[in-house]
Enzyme design. Structure first.
Site, mmCIF file in Angstrom:
data_model
loop_
_atom_site.group_PDB
_atom_site.id
_atom_site.type_symbol
_atom_site.label_atom_id
_atom_site.label_comp_id
_atom_site.label_asym_id
_atom_site.label_seq_id
_atom_site.Cartn_x
_atom_site.Cartn_y
_atom_site.Cartn_z
ATOM 1 N N SER A 63 24.550 45.761 28.660
ATOM 2 C CA SER A 63 23.468 45.240 27.827
ATOM 3 C C SER A 63 23.712 45.760 26.423
ATOM 4 O O SER A 63 23.954 46.955 26.227
ATOM 5 C CB SER A 63 22.108 45.692 28.358
ATOM 6 O OG SER A 63 21.094 44.888 27.778
ATOM 7 N N GLU A 64 23.676 44.868 25.434
ATOM 8 C CA GLU A 64 24.201 45.206 24.109
ATOM 9 C C GLU A 64 23.366 46.246 23.357
ATOM 10 O O GLU A 64 23.809 46.785 22.348
ATOM 11 C CB GLU A 64 24.396 43.946 23.255
ATOM 12 C CG GLU A 64 23.135 43.156 22.958
ATOM 13 C CD GLU A 64 22.884 42.045 23.973
ATOM 14 O OE1 GLU A 64 23.364 42.166 25.127
ATOM 15 O OE2 GLU A 64 22.193 41.067 23.618
#
Lengths: 233, 221
Positions: B49-50
Site C-alpha cells: 500500500s503506497e
C-alpha cells in the site's frame, strides 16, 4: 550531544508568521503533527502555503486551519475528505496545486538531500507536466520537478530523544521522514520523548541532524478516518 | 445487454488469476481491493500500500484497530508476518523502480493506445490523483479493472480518452464485466469473454478498435 529539546509548544513554533510555507507530515489523519496544528490555530497566522499529502477533514487535522481561513494555498496529492476545503476551492479563496503523491515525497526528499530538482516519469503527458521541462532517458520520458522550499516542517514521530533522533510507528511514518530537514526549520513532536542513550542507534529512522526542535506532544487524539473491521468467526 | 456479465467480484476473481507466486502487488481502491479475496492460497503474494506498508493483512478485529496502521484508502488494516513499514519516498521508490510486480487499478476511460484517465472530471470537484500518476507511469505490468461501459451506457474503451489523462501508453491489460482485453500496438485485442457474453455484445460496448483473432474462449472462473 547537541540538545534540540524545547521547553514548550510556544518555543517549538517560535518564528512562524504570516505568508510562510509549511510542510506537514501525515497521510490522511495518520501521523499528523496534532500539537503543532493546534498551536498554529491558536496563533491564527494567515496566508499560509501548506505542503501536505492531504488536507485533513472538516474538524481535524489541517481542516482546523482551513476553518479559520489561515491557508492561502495547498500543495497536495489528494484532498477528497473535506467540505470546507471544497467550498473554499470552488469559491476561489483557496489556491490548490495537485501533484502526484510520489512526486510530493520526492520533492521533499530532494529538499532534504540537496538536490535542486529530480526527473520523474509521473505525470508525463498529462496536465501535471504542462509548462515543465521534460527529457528522454533510455527511450522513456520524464518530467523535471523542483525541490520544495519551505520555512518550517512540522513532523510527528513516535519516539525521539533530545538529540533529535526519531523512530516512527506503522504507517504513521509516511511523509514525516522525508520532510525532516527539508525546510529551514524542522520541528518534531513525539508521543514519547525518551532519555538520550535509550534509543538503539541501530534502530533510528531519522538522525537528529535533520531536526532543529523537538518536544513531547501534550495529547494525541489519533483519530481514525475509516474504521474498517472484520467479524470474529 | 447480456444477463451473464460479471459483477465486481467476478472481475476481481478473474484478475486474481493474473497474480502469480512471488508477486508484490499494489491494489487500487474499488474493484482492485476485492482481488485480494480471490488470490489462490497456495501461492505467496505480498500486497503493497503506497502510504508505506508491504505485507498487508485483513481488516482488524473490533477493538484491535490502530490509527497508526492504515492502507492507502485510510482504512484500518493489519499486517502479516514478514510485513514492513517505510516512508513515502521509499514506497514510491518501490513503485517507480519497478520492484512492484503488478499494479491493479480502476479507470474512467482507457484508450486503445493504453492511455488512462481516472482522476479528474472537468466541472466536478477534483480530489486529486493521489499515487495513480506515479503508479501508471512506472509499473511494467498494469491491469485495469473496470466496467466496460459507464453509467450512461457509453463505452469506457475508447479510440482516445476524453477526460484529463493520468498517464500515457501505460495500460497493458483490461478486465471488465464483459471481457479480458490486451492493449496492443494495433488496438484492443480481445482475449477472453465473460461467460455467456457474445462477441457482438463486446463489440458494441467497445468504441475503440477491437481486434478479434481466432476463437475467443470464455473466461475460466
Amino acid at each position: 550531544m547537541i540538545n534540540k529539546k524545547v521547553a514548550n509548544i510556544s518555543e517549538a513554533l517560535k518564528g512562524v508568521s504570516d505568508n510562510m510555507t509549511f510542510m506537514f507530515g501525515g497521510f490522511g489523519l495518520s501521523g499528523i503533527p496534532e500539537n503543532a496544528i493546534a498551536q498554529l490555530v491558536k496563533l491564527n497566522i494567515k496566508g499560509l502555503t501548506c505542503i501536505s499529502n492531504n488536507a485533513g477533514v472538516d474538524d481535524f487535522g489541517l481542516g482546523l486551519l482551513l476553518q479559520q481561513k489561515q491557508v492561502k494555498k495547498m500543495i497536495s496529492s489528494y484532498v477528497g475528505e473535506n467540505d470546507e476545503f471544497e467550498r473554499q476551492m470552488l469559491s476561489g479563496e483557496l489556491d490548490v496545486e495537485l501533484i502526484p503523491q510520489g512526486t510530493l515525497a520526492e520533492r521533499c526528499r530532494a529538499a532534504q538531500s540537496g538536490f535542486p530538482a529530480i526527473y520523474t516519469p509521473a505525470g508525463y503527458g498529462t496536465e501535471v507536466a504542462e509548462g515543465k521541462e521534460t527529457r528522454e532517458f533510455d527511450g522513456k520520458m520524464y518530467v523535471l520537478e523542483h525541490a520544495f522550499k519551505a520555512d518550517f516542517a512540522f513532523i510527528k514521530a513516535w519516539k525521539g530523544d533530545a538529540a533529535g533522533n526519531l523512530i516512527f510507528k506503522g504507517t504513521a511514518r509516511n511523509f514525516n521522514p522525508n520532510m525532516c530537514g527539508a525546510a529551514k526549520v524542522t520541528v518534531v513532536e513525539v508521543e514519547e520523548l525518551v532519555p538520550v542513550g535509550t534509543l538503539d542507534p541501530n534502530q533510528i529512522h531519522i538522525p537528529g541532524i535533520f531536526v532543529q526542535r523537538i518536544f513531547q506532544g501534550e495529547t494525541y487524539e489519533k483519530r481514525i478516518e475509516q474504521l474498517t473491521i472484520r467479524q470474529r468467526a | 445487454m447480456t444477463e451473464n456479465m460479471l459483477d465486481k467480484n467476478g472481475i476481481a476473481r478473474r484478475i486474481a488469476q493474473e497474480v502469480k507466486d512471488g508477486y508484490y502487488v499494489n491494489l487500487g481502491i474499488g474493484i482492485p481491493t476485492l482481488v485480494a479475496n480471490f488470490v489462490r492460497d497456495d501461492i505467496e503474494v505480498e500486497f503493497q500500500s503506497e502510504n508505506g506498508v508491504l505485507g498487508m493483512g485483513p481488516f482488524p478485529f473490533e477493538g484491535e484497530e490502530d490509527a497508526d496502521v492504515i492502507n492507502a484508502g485510510k482504512q484500518t488494516i493489519t499486517t502479516l508476518p514478514g510485513a514492513s513499514f517505510f516512508d513515502s519516498a521509499t514506497s514510491f521508490g518501490m513503485i517507480r523502480g519497478q520492484h512492484v510486480d503488478l499494479t491493479i487499478l480502476g479507470a474512467m476511460e482507457v484508450s486503445q493506445d493504453g492511455d488512462i484517465a481516472n482522476w479528474k472530471i472537468p466541472g466536478k470537484m477534483v480530489k486529486g490523483m493521489g499515487g495513480a500518476m506515479d503508479l501508471v507511469a512506472s509499473a511494467e505490468n498494469i491491469i485495469v479493472a473496470m466496467m466496460h461501459t459507464n453509467r450512461a451506457g457509453e463505452s469506457k474503451l475508447l479510440k482516445e480518452c476524453t477526460l484529463p489523462l493520468t498517464g500515457v501508453g501505460c495500460v497493458k491489460k483490461i478486465v471488465t464485466n464483459l471481457a479480458v482485453i490486451e492493449v496492443t500496438a494495433k488496438g484492443f485485442k480481445l482475449l477472453e469473454r465473460a461467460p455467456g457474453v457474445s462477441i457482438e455484445t463486446i463489440k458494441s460496448a467497445t468504441e475503440g478498435e477491437l481486434i478479434i483473432e481466432g476463437e475467443i474462449l470464455e473466461m475460466n472462473i
